[in-house]
Motif scaffolding. Sequence first.
Motif, mmCIF file in Angstrom:
data_model
loop_
_atom_site.group_PDB
_atom_site.id
_atom_site.type_symbol
_atom_site.label_atom_id
_atom_site.label_comp_id
_atom_site.label_asym_id
_atom_site.label_seq_id
_atom_site.Cartn_x
_atom_site.Cartn_y
_atom_site.Cartn_z
ATOM 1 N N ASN A 54 0.846 -1.177 0.000
ATOM 2 C CA ASN A 54 0.000 0.000 0.000
ATOM 3 C C ASN A 54 0.886 1.233 0.000
ATOM 4 N N MET A 55 0.486 2.243 -0.729
ATOM 5 C CA MET A 55 1.287 3.463 -0.814
ATOM 6 C C MET A 55 1.071 4.381 0.378
ATOM 7 N N SER A 56 0.063 4.122 1.169
ATOM 8 C CA SER A 56 -0.264 4.991 2.288
ATOM 9 C C SER A 56 -0.113 4.215 3.594
ATOM 10 N N PHE A 57 0.402 4.880 4.607
ATOM 11 C CA PHE A 57 0.555 4.232 5.908
ATOM 12 C C PHE A 57 -0.628 4.526 6.819
ATOM 13 N N GLU A 58 -1.653 5.187 6.280
ATOM 14 C CA GLU A 58 -2.829 5.495 7.070
ATOM 15 C C GLU A 58 -3.607 4.212 7.364
ATOM 16 N N VAL A 59 -4.242 4.196 8.507
ATOM 17 C CA VAL A 59 -5.014 3.037 8.923
ATOM 18 C C VAL A 59 -6.490 3.398 8.827
#
Length: 95
Positions: A54-59
Amino acid sequence: MKIDKETLQKLAHLSRLELDHTKEDTYIKDLEEVLTWVEKLNELDTEGVEPLTNMSFEVNAFRNDEVSNTIEHDRALKNAPDKDEDYFKVPKVLE
């Protein structure tokens, strides 16, 4: 990597592309450059590097699935343009 006209034509067929036969030499040159670049990437040491999923580390922010304000059956059908006792009537969309 060396690409010949037969390989180019096979790739075009598999990709469902219609290539201009007068530009085949240009296409071959461009493909060879791309493949050379990809081969260069294979030289990198990726030992111990985790695959990127995933390119985003947001949960994701999850919430509890709770029943909240519901609408009564009669009230839901009140302003329906066309209804049949307990159901909405809609135009047929599939034959």
